[in-house]
Design a protein around this motif. Structure first.
Motif, PDB file in Angstrom:
ATOM      1  N   SER A  63       0.827  -1.214   0.000  1.00  0.00           N
ATOM      2  CA  SER A  63       0.000   0.000   0.000  1.00  0.00           C
ATOM      3  C   SER A  63       0.858   1.258   0.000  1.00  0.00           C
ATOM      4  CB  SER A  63      -0.929  -0.007   1.214  1.00  0.00           C
ATOM      5  OG  SER A  63      -0.184   0.042   2.418  1.00  0.00           O
ATOM      6  N   LEU A  64       1.967   1.242   0.724  1.00  0.00           N
ATOM      7  CA  LEU A  64       2.867   2.396   0.711  1.00  0.00           C
ATOM      8  C   LEU A  64       3.493   2.600  -0.655  1.00  0.00           C
ATOM      9  CD1 LEU A  64       4.658   2.024   4.177  1.00  0.00           C
ATOM     10  CD2 LEU A  64       2.916   3.690   3.540  1.00  0.00           C
ATOM     11  N   GLU A  65       3.892   1.509  -1.312  1.00  0.00           N
ATOM     12  CA  GLU A  65       4.466   1.622  -2.653  1.00  0.00           C
ATOM     13  C   GLU A  65       3.433   2.166  -3.635  1.00  0.00           C
ATOM     14  OE1 GLU A  65       7.644   0.803  -3.871  1.00  0.00           O
ATOM     15  OE2 GLU A  65       8.178   0.859  -1.751  1.00  0.00           O
ATOM     16  N   ASP A  66       2.207   1.673  -3.558  1.00  0.00           N
ATOM     17  CA  ASP A  66       1.159   2.165  -4.457  1.00  0.00           C
ATOM     18  C   ASP A  66       0.836   3.632  -4.190  1.00  0.00           C
ATOM     19  OD1 ASP A  66       1.057  -0.360  -5.509  1.00  0.00           O
ATOM     20  OD2 ASP A  66      -0.695  -0.991  -4.340  1.00  0.00           O
ATOM     21  N   ARG A  67       0.837   4.014  -2.922  1.00  0.00           N
ATOM     22  CA  ARG A  67       0.552   5.404  -2.588  1.00  0.00           C
ATOM     23  C   ARG A  67       1.658   6.325  -3.107  1.00  0.00           C
ATOM     24  NH1 ARG A  67      -0.274   6.363   3.618  1.00  0.00           N
ATOM     25  NH2 ARG A  67      -1.685   4.611   3.187  1.00  0.00           N
ATOM     26  N   GLU A  68       2.906   5.890  -3.002  1.00  0.00           N
ATOM     27  CA  GLU A  68       4.006   6.707  -3.519  1.00  0.00           C
ATOM     28  C   GLU A  68       3.914   6.868  -5.033  1.00  0.00           C
ATOM     29  OE1 GLU A  68       8.913   6.734  -3.520  1.00  0.00           O
ATOM     30  OE2 GLU A  68       7.792   5.199  -2.421  1.00  0.00           O
ATOM     31  N   ALA A  69       3.579   5.773  -5.738  1.00  0.00           N
ATOM     32  CA  ALA A  69       3.413   5.865  -7.187  1.00  0.00           C
ATOM     33  C   ALA A  69       2.258   6.783  -7.560  1.00  0.00           C
ATOM     34  CB  ALA A  69       3.199   4.470  -7.773  1.00  0.00           C
ATOM     35  N   TYR A  80       1.166   9.375  -5.808  1.00  0.00           N
ATOM     36  CA  TYR A  80       1.599  10.750  -5.588  1.00  0.00           C
ATOM     37  C   TYR A  80       2.483  11.243  -6.731  1.00  0.00           C
ATOM     38  CZ  TYR A  80      -0.146  10.489  -0.796  1.00  0.00           C
ATOM     39  OH  TYR A  80      -0.956  10.371   0.303  1.00  0.00           O
ATOM     40  N   CYS A  81       3.359  10.351  -7.231  1.00  0.00           N
ATOM     41  CA  CYS A  81       4.240  10.745  -8.341  1.00  0.00           C
ATOM     42  C   CYS A  81       3.418  11.069  -9.591  1.00  0.00           C
ATOM     43  CB  CYS A  81       5.242   9.633  -8.625  1.00  0.00           C
ATOM     44  SG  CYS A  81       6.511   9.426  -7.354  1.00  0.00           S
ATOM     45  N   HIS A  82       2.408  10.263  -9.875  1.00  0.00           N
ATOM     46  CA  HIS A  82       1.568  10.520 -11.050  1.00  0.00           C
ATOM     47  C   HIS A  82       0.772  11.814 -10.885  1.00  0.00           C
ATOM     48  CE1 HIS A  82       2.621   6.903 -13.108  1.00  0.00           C
ATOM     49  NE2 HIS A  82       2.148   6.106 -12.152  1.00  0.00           N
ATOM     50  N   LYS A  83       0.299  12.084  -9.683  1.00  0.00           N
ATOM     51  CA  LYS A  83      -0.425  13.326  -9.449  1.00  0.00           C
ATOM     52  C   LYS A  83       0.486  14.533  -9.617  1.00  0.00           C
ATOM     53  CE  LYS A  83      -4.038  11.569  -6.354  1.00  0.00           C
ATOM     54  NZ  LYS A  83      -4.626  11.644  -4.981  1.00  0.00           N
ATOM     55  N   ALA A  84       1.703  14.437  -9.099  1.00  0.00           N
ATOM     56  CA  ALA A  84       2.651  15.539  -9.264  1.00  0.00           C
ATOM     57  C   ALA A  84       2.991  15.753 -10.736  1.00  0.00           C
ATOM     58  CB  ALA A  84       3.920  15.252  -8.458  1.00  0.00           C
ATOM     59  N   GLU A  85       3.139  14.657 -11.472  1.00  0.00           N
ATOM     60  CA  GLU A  85       3.416  14.764 -12.904  1.00  0.00           C
ATOM     61  C   GLU A  85       2.264  15.443 -13.638  1.00  0.00           C
ATOM     62  OE1 GLU A  85       4.211  11.749 -16.678  1.00  0.00           O
ATOM     63  OE2 GLU A  85       4.328  11.020 -14.617  1.00  0.00           O
ATOM     64  N   ALA A  86       1.035  15.069 -13.294  1.00  0.00           N
ATOM     65  CA  ALA A  86      -0.123  15.697 -13.933  1.00  0.00           C
ATOM     66  C   ALA A  86      -0.206  17.185 -13.596  1.00  0.00           C
ATOM     67  CB  ALA A  86      -1.403  14.983 -13.503  1.00  0.00           C
ATOM     68  N   ASP A  89      13.031  10.735 -16.718  1.00  0.00           N
ATOM     69  CA  ASP A  89      11.965  10.364 -15.797  1.00  0.00           C
ATOM     70  C   ASP A  89      11.115  11.592 -15.499  1.00  0.00           C
ATOM     71  OD1 ASP A  89      10.310   9.341 -13.901  1.00  0.00           O
ATOM     72  OD2 ASP A  89      11.886   8.610 -12.568  1.00  0.00           O
ATOM     73  N   PRO A  90       9.868  11.656 -15.949  1.00  0.00           N
ATOM     74  CA  PRO A  90       9.040  12.854 -15.710  1.00  0.00           C
ATOM     75  C   PRO A  90       8.783  13.124 -14.231  1.00  0.00           C
ATOM     76  CG  PRO A  90       8.064  11.443 -17.403  1.00  0.00           C
ATOM     77  CD  PRO A  90       9.159  10.659 -16.768  1.00  0.00           C
ATOM     78  N   THR A  91       8.788  12.092 -13.404  1.00  0.00           N
ATOM     79  CA  THR A  91       8.533  12.305 -11.985  1.00  0.00           C
ATOM     80  C   THR A  91       9.732  12.892 -11.249  1.00  0.00           C
ATOM     81  OG1 THR A  91       9.234  10.052 -11.423  1.00  0.00           O
ATOM     82  CG2 THR A  91       6.920  10.384 -11.998  1.00  0.00           C
ATOM     83  N   ARG A  92      10.885  12.916 -11.872  1.00  0.00           N
ATOM     84  CA  ARG A  92      12.095  13.439 -11.245  1.00  0.00           C
ATOM     85  C   ARG A  92      12.451  14.832 -11.760  1.00  0.00           C
ATOM     86  NH1 ARG A  92      15.177   9.328  -8.926  1.00  0.00           N
ATOM     87  NH2 ARG A  92      13.784   7.655  -8.270  1.00  0.00           N
ATOM     88  N   GLU A 131       4.932   6.616 -24.877  1.00  0.00           N
ATOM     89  CA  GLU A 131       3.614   6.010 -24.756  1.00  0.00           C
ATOM     90  C   GLU A 131       2.615   6.933 -24.065  1.00  0.00           C
ATOM     91  OE1 GLU A 131       1.544   2.059 -22.673  1.00  0.00           O
ATOM     92  OE2 GLU A 131       3.714   2.380 -22.587  1.00  0.00           O
ATOM     93  N   ASN A 132       3.029   7.601 -22.992  1.00  0.00           N
ATOM     94  CA  ASN A 132       2.114   8.408 -22.192  1.00  0.00           C
ATOM     95  C   ASN A 132       2.020   9.852 -22.657  1.00  0.00           C
ATOM     96  OD1 ASN A 132       1.542   6.216 -20.435  1.00  0.00           O
ATOM     97  ND2 ASN A 132       3.408   6.643 -19.275  1.00  0.00           N
TER      98      ASN A 132
END
Length: 572
Positions: free
Chosen positions: A268-274, A276-282, A345-348, A454-455
């Protein structure tokens, strides 16, 4: 009248002795007597030592009733005189139960029973060994890590061996249960593990994370008095890599050994971190879109290019990374590849920087080739950087050298090993390890670039006539022309080696899925190469040992299945 006795004479000595007797009568009490079992050996009160124990390994290791009441007198005497123990550690470390009352006490009956039980311990251990071994075997039936011989085969901690701080003492658990939960924790965290169960180093595991952190996990057999009797000592050592990342993994591994690791919480922590990264990217994408304000007159012209500080900084960072890759020093090349991993890496680094870096990796240019010459006059000469050639050389051949078609600066006179085959015996071990790391980093860069395609394919190809499909097809064609080797075949080969290098197989699966999603030619070529059977084998490996490999393999199988459904009506 007689003369007074001289100073220091017999009379004064007797008066001084009487005064001392009055002030400290406890010093003249009954002599100290200690009842000790033969197993204590040395470390008790010795003549001329002036204390109890030597170097802190004396009475502080003795069970409570071994010492009588006379030890209290010894404590006062040694504190007044030469001190307690050697180096100030002796009876001051003894718990309260070690010291008795006012007079010496003989060993109690329970102590005699303990000593008798200690003498008969081998026979009892031999009687219980089959049951313990049966429990260990039952616990390790479905484990990736099994130790032949069970707990009795583990080595004891050497005398002068300092254990790491990242160590746990596990009691009340079977060895098979400990190894099973550690191996399952490695599977959940996607850690590549090589287990030693029946060789010269039983109970040893060599771990490698996707962040290139190497950990050695060692199981020891603990015995009294140094450790809790009958415990299993689990020690984690960092051999290479980042210390902070090591502690994150070692904490979970040690928790798994003690049975407190929660897989659901970790996932759950790994999924939550991913998430958050997608939200920040958006959020970054919407922020950049709001600042651009495109107009019909600027589309396709010089105004459409992002001549901003971010654009210039991205180009400068790519140029620095390219110059590092052209060096012949290991640290410079590694730093250059790590920089490319971050830039793609877009999240970085943000979407704009990732778009520019991904275009350089996939096309070798910073701009769309459909743009006019006026728009390209101010463009950086990305073809001279050689970033795409370097990535393809590392992915295809596992090294940077002449066979990869990559020009490199001659900063060093010794260039004999550069370009050697990574599977040959002439490569030194350090250079082989360095080449393996560069190969993994190159796969990560390619996976990031294809993920951006792709994205964010529409933005990557905006203001031009290119499409994500055409970019993927051109990349496959150019890679075959430059390297004279099929890229898809190389990626499938890495998936076939998933048992040995699961981290490389995971990144190869990402690259293969992105290429098949974007290109029909890639899907057709993958079907000709029997990709589904190879990926199925990698999926089975991931289900046993590597969760990330399992997930990526499932995605590839799903993509290939969709491609087969699309082509089935046409075939009939």
């Amino acid at each position: 009248m007689s003369a007074p006795p001289p100073p220091g004479g017999p009379g004064e000595r007797s008066r001084r002795a009487a005064r001392l007797e009055e002030e400290a009568p406890q010093f003249r009490s009954a002599p100290i007597a200690v009842a000790r079992p033969p197993s204590l050996g040395r470390g008790m009160m010795g003549a001329g030592m002036g204390g109890v124990g030597v170097g802190g390994i004396g009475l502080d290791r003795v069970p409570g009733d071994y010492v009588g009441a006379g030890a209290s007198a010894a404590r006062s005497q040694f504190e007044e005189g030469m001190g307690v123990g050697v180096g100030g550690i002796g009876l001051d470390r003894v718990p309260g139960d070690y010291v008795g009352g006012a007079q010496f006490e003989e060993p109690k009956d329970d102590i005699r029973k303990l000593l008798a039980a200690e003498n008969s311990k081998p026979s009892a251990a031999a009687a219980s060994a089959p049951n313990a071994a049966a429990k260990d075997d039952a616990s390790a039936a479905e484990s990736n890590w099994s130790v032949d011989g069970g707990r009795s085969s583990l080595r004891s901690v050497p005398t002068y061996y300092p254990l790491e701080k990242s160590t746990r003492y596990v009691t009340g658990r079977d060895l098979g249960e400990i190894t099973a939960q550690i191996s399952d924790c490695c599977r959940i965290m996607s850690v590549h593990a090589e287990y030693e169960g029946n060789d010269d180093v039983p109970g040893t595991a060599y771990l490698r994370t996707s962040e290139h952190v190497e950990i050695q996990l060692q199981l020891w057999h603990g015995a009294a008095p140094r450790h809790p009797d009958g415990c299993v000592i689990v020690e984690a050592q960092r051999r290479r890599g980042d210390a902070v990342t090591f502690h994150k993994y070692s904490r979970n591994l040690l928790d798994a050994a003690t049975g407190t690791f929660q897989p659901a919480t970790y996932v759950s922590l790994e999924d939550r971190e991913a998430e958050y990264c997608h939200k920040a990217e958006a959020m970054l994408v919407h922020h950049n879109d709001g600042q651009k304000k495109p107009s019909s007159s600027s589309i396709g012209g010089a105004g459409a290019r992002t001549n901003t500080a971010e654009h210039e900084n991205a180009l400068l960072a790519l140029e620095i990374a390219a110059s590092l890759l052209k060096k012949d020093r290991m640290d410079a090349r590694q730093l250059g590849m790590e920089s490319l991993c971050l830039l793609t890496d877009p999240t970085r680094t943000g979407v704009e920087t990732a778009l520019i870096a991904s275009r350089v990796v996939l096309t070798g240019s910073t701009q769309d080739e459909s743009q006019d010459d006026a728009a390209k006059e101010d463009d950086y000469d990305a073809d001279q950087w050689g970033i795409r050639e370097a990535i393809l050389a590392l992915v295809q051949f596992g090294r940077l050298g002449d066979d990869g078609g990559f020009e490199q600066d001659s900063d060093s006179d010794d260039d004999s090993c550069t370009g050697c085959s990574h599977s040959g015996g002439g490569v030194p071990p350090d250079e082989q390890r360095h080449n393996d790391m560069l190969h993994n980093l190159a796969l990560a860069v390619l996976a990031n670039a294809l993920d951006v395609l792709e994205n964010h394919g529409a933005r990557l190809c905006e203001a031009g006539s290119e499409s994500p499909s055409s970019v993927a097809d051109a990349f496959l064609s150019d890679s075959h022309e430059m390297m004279e080797k099929d890229l898809l075949k190389t990626l499938l080969g890495k998936l076939g080696d998933a048992e040995v290098k699961p981290h490389d197989a995971t990144l190869s699966a990402k690259c293969l899925r992105s290429l098949c999603e974007a290109s029909k030619d890639a899907r057709r070529r993958a079907r000709d190469l029997k990709a589904k059977q190879i990926v199925q084998t990698a999926l089975e490996v991931g289900q046993r040992t590597h969760v990330k490999l399992e997930k990526e393999s499932q995605k590839v199988i799903h993509t290939l299945a969709k491609a087969e459904e699309e082509t089935t009506p046409g075939d009939h």
